[in-house]
Design a protein around this motif. Sequence first.
Motif, PDB file in Angstrom:
ATOM      1  N   PRO A  33      26.165 117.227   4.998  1.00  0.00           N
ATOM      2  CA  PRO A  33      27.607 117.356   5.242  1.00  0.00           C
ATOM      3  C   PRO A  33      28.459 117.265   3.984  1.00  0.00           C
ATOM      4  O   PRO A  33      29.437 118.008   3.838  1.00  0.00           O
ATOM      5  CB  PRO A  33      27.906 116.196   6.204  1.00  0.00           C
ATOM      6  CG  PRO A  33      26.610 115.969   6.913  1.00  0.00           C
ATOM      7  CD  PRO A  33      25.543 116.231   5.899  1.00  0.00           C
ATOM      8  N   ARG A  34      28.101 116.382   3.068  1.00  0.00           N
ATOM      9  CA  ARG A  34      28.894 116.206   1.852  1.00  0.00           C
ATOM     10  C   ARG A  34      29.011 117.512   1.066  1.00  0.00           C
ATOM     11  O   ARG A  34      30.081 117.850   0.551  1.00  0.00           O
ATOM     12  CB  ARG A  34      28.250 115.116   0.994  1.00  0.00           C
ATOM     13  CG  ARG A  34      28.846 114.996  -0.401  1.00  0.00           C
ATOM     14  CD  ARG A  34      28.191 113.867  -1.173  1.00  0.00           C
ATOM     15  NE  ARG A  34      28.592 113.914  -2.576  1.00  0.00           N
ATOM     16  CZ  ARG A  34      28.175 113.034  -3.492  1.00  0.00           C
ATOM     17  NH1 ARG A  34      27.352 112.062  -3.137  1.00  0.00           N
ATOM     18  NH2 ARG A  34      28.566 113.145  -4.753  1.00  0.00           N
ATOM     19  N   ILE A  35      27.911 118.251   0.974  1.00  0.00           N
ATOM     20  CA  ILE A  35      27.912 119.512   0.233  1.00  0.00           C
ATOM     21  C   ILE A  35      28.543 120.623   1.070  1.00  0.00           C
ATOM     22  O   ILE A  35      29.310 121.445   0.561  1.00  0.00           O
ATOM     23  CB  ILE A  35      26.484 119.883  -0.193  1.00  0.00           C
ATOM     24  CG1 ILE A  35      25.958 118.838  -1.194  1.00  0.00           C
ATOM     25  CG2 ILE A  35      26.424 121.279  -0.803  1.00  0.00           C
ATOM     26  CD1 ILE A  35      24.493 118.997  -1.561  1.00  0.00           C
ATOM     27  N   ASP A  55      31.993 121.488 -15.380  1.00  0.00           N
ATOM     28  CA  ASP A  55      31.205 120.472 -14.669  1.00  0.00           C
ATOM     29  C   ASP A  55      29.851 121.044 -14.254  1.00  0.00           C
ATOM     30  O   ASP A  55      28.809 120.387 -14.394  1.00  0.00           O
ATOM     31  CB  ASP A  55      31.953 119.991 -13.421  1.00  0.00           C
ATOM     32  CG  ASP A  55      33.160 119.142 -13.725  1.00  0.00           C
ATOM     33  OD1 ASP A  55      33.350 118.761 -14.897  1.00  0.00           O
ATOM     34  OD2 ASP A  55      33.930 118.851 -12.784  1.00  0.00           O
ATOM     35  N   ILE A  56      29.871 122.267 -13.720  1.00  0.00           N
ATOM     36  CA  ILE A  56      28.623 122.911 -13.290  1.00  0.00           C
ATOM     37  C   ILE A  56      27.693 123.107 -14.485  1.00  0.00           C
ATOM     38  O   ILE A  56      26.487 122.812 -14.414  1.00  0.00           O
ATOM     39  CB  ILE A  56      28.928 124.258 -12.610  1.00  0.00           C
ATOM     40  CG1 ILE A  56      29.638 124.030 -11.276  1.00  0.00           C
ATOM     41  CG2 ILE A  56      27.649 125.069 -12.404  1.00  0.00           C
ATOM     42  CD1 ILE A  56      30.161 125.286 -10.623  1.00  0.00           C
ATOM     43  N   LYS A  57      28.249 123.577 -15.584  1.00  0.00           N
ATOM     44  CA  LYS A  57      27.436 123.786 -16.791  1.00  0.00           C
ATOM     45  C   LYS A  57      26.792 122.476 -17.246  1.00  0.00           C
ATOM     46  O   LYS A  57      25.594 122.438 -17.558  1.00  0.00           O
ATOM     47  CB  LYS A  57      28.309 124.371 -17.905  1.00  0.00           C
ATOM     48  CG  LYS A  57      27.574 124.565 -19.223  1.00  0.00           C
ATOM     49  CD  LYS A  57      28.488 125.199 -20.272  1.00  0.00           C
ATOM     50  CE  LYS A  57      27.783 125.311 -21.620  1.00  0.00           C
ATOM     51  NZ  LYS A  57      28.638 125.967 -22.644  1.00  0.00           N
ATOM     52  N   LEU A 269      27.822 124.071  -5.288  1.00  0.00           N
ATOM     53  CA  LEU A 269      26.863 123.870  -6.369  1.00  0.00           C
ATOM     54  C   LEU A 269      27.249 122.661  -7.207  1.00  0.00           C
ATOM     55  O   LEU A 269      26.391 121.838  -7.555  1.00  0.00           O
ATOM     56  CB  LEU A 269      26.779 125.116  -7.238  1.00  0.00           C
ATOM     57  CG  LEU A 269      25.856 125.023  -8.461  1.00  0.00           C
ATOM     58  CD1 LEU A 269      24.422 124.723  -8.043  1.00  0.00           C
ATOM     59  CD2 LEU A 269      25.925 126.293  -9.294  1.00  0.00           C
ATOM     60  N   ARG A 270      28.539 122.543  -7.532  1.00  0.00           N
ATOM     61  CA  ARG A 270      28.987 121.387  -8.315  1.00  0.00           C
ATOM     62  C   ARG A 270      28.666 120.090  -7.578  1.00  0.00           C
ATOM     63  O   ARG A 270      28.192 119.122  -8.184  1.00  0.00           O
ATOM     64  CB  ARG A 270      30.489 121.465  -8.576  1.00  0.00           C
ATOM     65  CG  ARG A 270      30.980 120.341  -9.495  1.00  0.00           C
ATOM     66  CD  ARG A 270      32.437 120.000  -9.264  1.00  0.00           C
ATOM     67  NE  ARG A 270      32.850 118.877 -10.098  1.00  0.00           N
ATOM     68  CZ  ARG A 270      32.647 117.600  -9.774  1.00  0.00           C
ATOM     69  NH1 ARG A 270      32.027 117.276  -8.644  1.00  0.00           N
ATOM     70  NH2 ARG A 270      33.054 116.633 -10.594  1.00  0.00           N
ATOM     71  N   GLU A 271      28.914 120.064  -6.264  1.00  0.00           N
ATOM     72  CA  GLU A 271      28.661 118.840  -5.502  1.00  0.00           C
ATOM     73  C   GLU A 271      27.175 118.533  -5.425  1.00  0.00           C
ATOM     74  O   GLU A 271      26.759 117.366  -5.496  1.00  0.00           O
ATOM     75  CB  GLU A 271      29.248 118.962  -4.102  1.00  0.00           C
ATOM     76  CG  GLU A 271      29.334 117.652  -3.335  1.00  0.00           C
ATOM     77  CD  GLU A 271      30.314 116.662  -3.937  1.00  0.00           C
ATOM     78  OE1 GLU A 271      30.300 115.491  -3.526  1.00  0.00           O
ATOM     79  OE2 GLU A 271      31.111 117.060  -4.834  1.00  0.00           O
ATOM     80  N   SER A 272      26.346 119.555  -5.289  1.00  0.00           N
ATOM     81  CA  SER A 272      24.899 119.323  -5.228  1.00  0.00           C
ATOM     82  C   SER A 272      24.382 118.772  -6.554  1.00  0.00           C
ATOM     83  O   SER A 272      23.487 117.910  -6.574  1.00  0.00           O
ATOM     84  CB  SER A 272      24.173 120.619  -4.866  1.00  0.00           C
ATOM     85  OG  SER A 272      24.243 121.578  -5.901  1.00  0.00           O
TER      86      SER A 272
END
Length: 389
Positions: A33-35, A55-57, A269-272
């Motif tokens: 759920p969070r993602i 952030d993703i990088k 993707l950032r959250e994962s």
Amino acid sequence: MSAISVPPPKCLQKPLVVPHRHMFGPGPSNVPPRILELSLGCMLSVLMPFSIMSDIKSGIQYMFQTQNKVTLAVSGTGHTAMECAIFNTVEPGDSVLAAVNGIWGERAADMAERIGARVNTIVAPPGGCLTIEDIEKALSKHRPVLLFLAHGESSTGVLHPLDGIGKLCHKYNCLFLVDCVASIGGAPVYMDQQGIDILYTGSQKVLNAPPGTAPISFSERACQKIFSRRTKPVSFFLDLSCLANYWGCDGKPSRGYHHTGPVTAFYSLRESLAVLVEEGLENSWDRHQKVAEYFHAGLESMALKLFVKEKHLRLPTVTTIVAPHGYDWKEITSYIMKTHNLEISGGLGPSVGLVLRVGLMGCNSSRANADMVLAALRDALKHCHRSKV
């Protein structure tokens, strides 16, 4: 103007109902759920705030254990990243060597052939791996500009050793390209220390994000080859010079529009990656290994055989089980889906008809889920038809 001749489809006049399933196949995995909530975030422009992309990088650099400046996420699945790597590094007439230990080596060879490369393969035994001696012999013979290897081969369940191969490639002036779609986050990978020149993965396995983004990173050696090409890459969409600018990796003061990226997928993707950072890479590697060992022991207690015989070559995220003798593997997977609402898979490519594949990745990697799969398999073997032949 003529009246429309194609009526509104009735199927789209009723709501879509998506069932919940336990996604224990080789991918995609369940999205927590969070993602999932982040994928519902507000839409931003295609040149979204650079802080999100930055952030993703940073998360990818941590996940890959690299300091490469040219590190980004391709808009697409792991296949897109595979093509990005091959299309940018390989020109017509170049020699490419694909290490084949399952379907992904075959796919890489196919992609390289399509753009005019001279492709050779080196094939590992079923459920096994190549030796350093095998690889050096092929490098010496074919003198490729690129060697492809799948670290986590999800079709066969093999975790191929990486140590020493990068150094060997560089000895022969060859770039080392590694597919870690099925392994990243679940088994150790050290991009810089292991001399990997290009590394890519997908968002939908251990990262537990929806499919559609593919982290990838390029070493300085790879960038030197790519940015000194004689010809343009065959794909505009995957041209690294454009992607590097879009992601702010090229050192230029401003970013330009290249394509419309999957903005909300980048939120996920950032959250994962944040979830992975919170757990820590070493803790994630350890958890996946321990759950895999527990699951393998449970399978063996049921007299089921593992396709990969050597324990150190078993992929912790995707387990391949030798298809039980006398059973139709399709009936087993169908029964488990219908009765237990649980998805496992048959083989893929060279393993079709030979194995069942079970994926316990990311949030799905737990003893409780391993027990759920073991119980489902036990039930299926009890109720599915078994031939006496």
